[in-house]
Design an enzyme around this catalytic site. Structure first.
Site, short mmCIF file in Angstrom:
data_model
loop_
_atom_site.label_atom_id
_atom_site.label_comp_id
_atom_site.label_asym_id
_atom_site.label_seq_id
_atom_site.Cartn_x
_atom_site.Cartn_y
_atom_site.Cartn_z
N HIS A 207 0.81 -1.22 0.00
CA HIS A 207 0.00 0.00 0.00
C HIS A 207 0.84 1.27 0.00
CE1 HIS A 207 1.27 -0.36 4.18
NE2 HIS A 207 1.11 0.94 4.25
C1 UD1 Z 1 -0.73 5.86 5.76
C2 UD1 Z 1 0.71 6.31 6.03
C3 UD1 Z 1 1.66 5.14 5.75
C4 UD1 Z 1 1.25 3.92 6.53
C5 UD1 Z 1 -0.22 3.59 6.29
C6 UD1 Z 1 -0.64 2.47 7.20
C7 UD1 Z 1 1.20 8.68 5.62
C8 UD1 Z 1 1.85 9.64 4.71
N1 UD1 Z 1 1.10 7.42 5.16
O1 UD1 Z 1 -0.80 5.52 4.38
O2 UD1 Z 1 2.98 5.52 6.15
O3 UD1 Z 1 2.06 2.85 6.12
O4 UD1 Z 1 -1.03 4.74 6.57
O5 UD1 Z 1 -1.69 1.74 6.68
O6 UD1 Z 1 0.81 9.04 6.70
N2 UD1 Z 1 -8.47 5.15 2.86
C9 UD1 Z 1 -9.71 4.63 3.08
N3 UD1 Z 1 -10.07 4.33 4.37
C10 UD1 Z 1 -9.24 4.52 5.41
C11 UD1 Z 1 -7.96 5.04 5.16
C12 UD1 Z 1 -7.59 5.35 3.88
O7 UD1 Z 1 -10.52 4.44 2.16
O8 UD1 Z 1 -9.61 4.22 6.55
C13 UD1 Z 1 -8.07 5.47 1.46
C14 UD1 Z 1 -8.48 6.89 1.07
O9 UD1 Z 1 -8.79 6.88 -0.27
C15 UD1 Z 1 -7.20 7.67 1.29
C16 UD1 Z 1 -6.13 6.65 0.91
O10 UD1 Z 1 -6.65 5.41 1.34
O11 UD1 Z 1 -7.13 8.81 0.52
C17 UD1 Z 1 -4.80 6.91 1.55
O12 UD1 Z 1 -4.91 7.06 2.94
P1 UD1 Z 1 -3.78 7.84 3.77
O13 UD1 Z 1 -4.09 7.78 5.22
O14 UD1 Z 1 -3.55 9.18 3.18
O15 UD1 Z 1 -2.48 7.03 3.45
P2 UD1 Z 1 -2.18 5.47 3.62
O16 UD1 Z 1 -1.86 4.89 2.31
O17 UD1 Z 1 -3.25 4.84 4.43
N1 UDP Z 2 -2.73 -5.54 9.55
C1 UDP Z 2 -4.02 -5.92 9.91
N2 UDP Z 2 -4.90 -6.25 8.92
C2 UDP Z 2 -4.57 -6.23 7.61
C3 UDP Z 2 -3.26 -5.85 7.25
C4 UDP Z 2 -2.37 -5.50 8.23
O1 UDP Z 2 -4.33 -5.96 11.10
O2 UDP Z 2 -5.43 -6.54 6.76
C5 UDP Z 2 -1.77 -5.12 10.60
C6 UDP Z 2 -0.46 -5.87 10.62
O3 UDP Z 2 -0.56 -7.00 11.45
C7 UDP Z 2 0.52 -4.83 11.16
C8 UDP Z 2 -0.08 -3.52 10.75
O4 UDP Z 2 -1.42 -3.78 10.34
O5 UDP Z 2 0.60 -4.87 12.57
C9 UDP Z 2 0.71 -2.93 9.61
O6 UDP Z 2 0.05 -1.82 9.11
P1 UDP Z 2 0.27 -1.28 7.66
O7 UDP Z 2 0.87 -2.34 6.81
O8 UDP Z 2 -1.01 -0.68 7.23
O9 UDP Z 2 1.26 -0.05 7.88
P2 UDP Z 2 2.84 0.12 7.98
O10 UDP Z 2 3.34 -0.78 9.04
O11 UDP Z 2 3.42 -0.14 6.64
O12 UDP Z 2 2.98 1.58 8.33
#
Ligand code: UD1
Ligand code: UDP
Length: 362
Positions: A207
């Site tokens: 992601h």
């Molecule tokens: C964010 C973090 C990333 C982290 C990830 C964990 C930043 C810059 N990025 O990325 O470092 O690894 O969270 O998962 O802070 N969206 C939904 N529902 C949600 C959340 C997001 O639909 O609950 C969709 C929306 O379209 C949104 C897009 O995902 O615009 C991106 O979400 P965003 O929180 O900006 O970044 P992540 O990719 O989730």
């Molecule tokens: N995770 C979860 N459900 C999922 C995918 C990931 O509970 O469907 C958990 C996973 O066990 C880990 C955390 O989410 O603890 C990692 O989050 P993510 O990969 O979104 O973010 P990152 O660590 O890259 O910031």
């Protein structure tokens, strides 16, 4: 003594949960500000419910409305500042490297409230990543740097941060896995539900902005998914789904099931029973080592070099042929598989949250 915890995304909820539990156990006054960066049920609420965490005291509604980095960070900064001005906590704790962490740290430091950064000192040395910028800024404005490992501490020292501010605590992900794995095992029907057999499937997640916001890299990863010849499951992050839809990319492979993101308990079980994991997630690179599952990281670098040095993780990039050749090797070479599965990363003993809480109250 009052502690404020600022969180907003899935990994922060999971990795802060042991700290929240420790604050509760020690009856320390604290409150939680949730920025709402993640807001979908299965990216947010499910974790509060499963991990039995108290409701956040404050909820900002930022993620659903603001999608660019600047607008998201700015709105969170404004909202958090207002709350901190009213509550005047003694310390603000943030975890990791998201925009929530950046906003929480900045809001606090500008009000002269000390910041404690959990998971300080990680570096990919790639400033093209939003996470790297967030980490560097927050480390440099924090008073308490909770580094998970010696390497993380060294990164901070190399940037001129004074040693007195740094404490090696281990990573709270180990606490979270230990605290939840037994609960997870009660969900014994997970493999049946997804028609999977123990140690006979690959678990996939990706992601990160560097992969899904780049049409070329995303296309390469989708080509790799379409070419997998082994059963695989992919709980797809909403960011990834959005980009795949925007690019009209087609995933079509009978070996691969794409599902919605799952809760932590289901995820831990999917992870522990997988043959191997393909991911670009930071937290998952750390977690795979605990149940001894080899990890192939779909990136060009990692801020978790401990996992690579220990041998549990290989950074494989996004080229289809390279990824598939590493997968093939692991599935066919028992010795290579065993070497990865048996390596041990020193991420701590599951008591990181106790050390963090002890430090801030002392
Ligand atoms: C964010 C973090 C990333 C982290 C990830 C964990 C930043 C810059 N990025 O990325 O470092 O690894 O969270 O998962 O802070 N969206 C939904 N529902 C949600 C959340 C997001 O639909 O609950 C969709 C929306 O379209 C949104 C897009 O995902 O615009 C991106 O979400 P965003 O929180 O900006 O970044 P992540 O990719 O989730
Ligand atoms: N995770 C979860 N459900 C999922 C995918 C990931 O509970 O469907 C958990 C996973 O066990 C880990 C955390 O989410 O603890 C990692 O989050 P993510 O990969 O979104 O973010 P990152 O660590 O890259 O910031």
């Amino acid at each position: 003594m009052s502690v404020s915890i600022v969180l907003g995304t899935r990994p922060e909820i999971i990795k802060m949960s042991p700290v929240i539990r420790e604050l509760e156990r020690r009856k320390i006054d604290y409150f939680v500000i949730h920025t709402g960066q993640h807001y979908s049920y299965n990216m947010d609420r499910i974790f509060f419910r499963e991990l039995e965490l108290p409701e956040p005291d404050y909820k900002l509604d930022v993620g659903e409305k603001y999608h660019t980095h600047g607008s998201q960070t700015g709105e969170m900064l404004k909202g958090i500042e207002e709350i901190l001005m009213k509550e005047k906590p003694n310390v603000v704790l943030v975890e990791g490297d998201t925009n929530t962490v950046l906003s929480g740290g900045l809001a606090a430091v500008k009000l002269h409230i000390p910041v404690g950064h959990v998971e300080a000192g990680l570096r990919s040395f790639d400033r093209g990543m939003p996470e790297e910028i967030n980490r560097i800024v927050v480390d440099h404005i924090s008073s308490y740097l909770f580094a998970p490992t010696e390497i993380a501490k060294q990164n901070l020292l190399n940037e001129g941060i004074i040693e007195e501010k740094i404490e090696i605590t281990g990573n709270t992900i180990v606490d979270a896995v230990y605290q939840n794995i037994e609960l997870a095992k009660k969900k014994a029907n997970v493999l049946e539900k997804y028609k999977l057999k123990t140690k006979e499937y690959i678990l996939i997640t990706f992601h990160r902005a560097e992969n899904v916001d780049s049409p070329e890299r995303l296309k390469k990863l989708v080509n790799m998914l379409n070419a997998l010849e082994y059963p695989a499951i992919f709980p797809m992050h909403p960011h990834t789904r959005k980009r795949i839809d925007e690019q009209s990319l087609k995933i079509d492979n009978p070996n691969l099931s794409i599902i919605e993101p799952v809760g932590y308990l289901e995820f831990l079980l999917l992870l522990a029973n997988a043959k191997l994991v393909l991911t670009d997630s930071g937290g998952i690179q750390e977690e795979t080592n605990i149940p001894h599952v080899p990890c192939l990281t779909l990136r060009d670098n990692t801020e978790r070099p401990e996992t690579v040095e220990a041998g549990s993780n290989i950074v494989v990039g996004v080229e289809k042929d390279r990824i598939l050749s590493e997968v093939h090797k692991l599935l066919n070479d028992k010795k290579a598989y065993q070497r990865m599965a048996s390596s041990k990363v020193a991420y701590g003993d599951g008591h990181s949250a106790e050390r963090i809480v002890e430090k801030i109250i002392s």
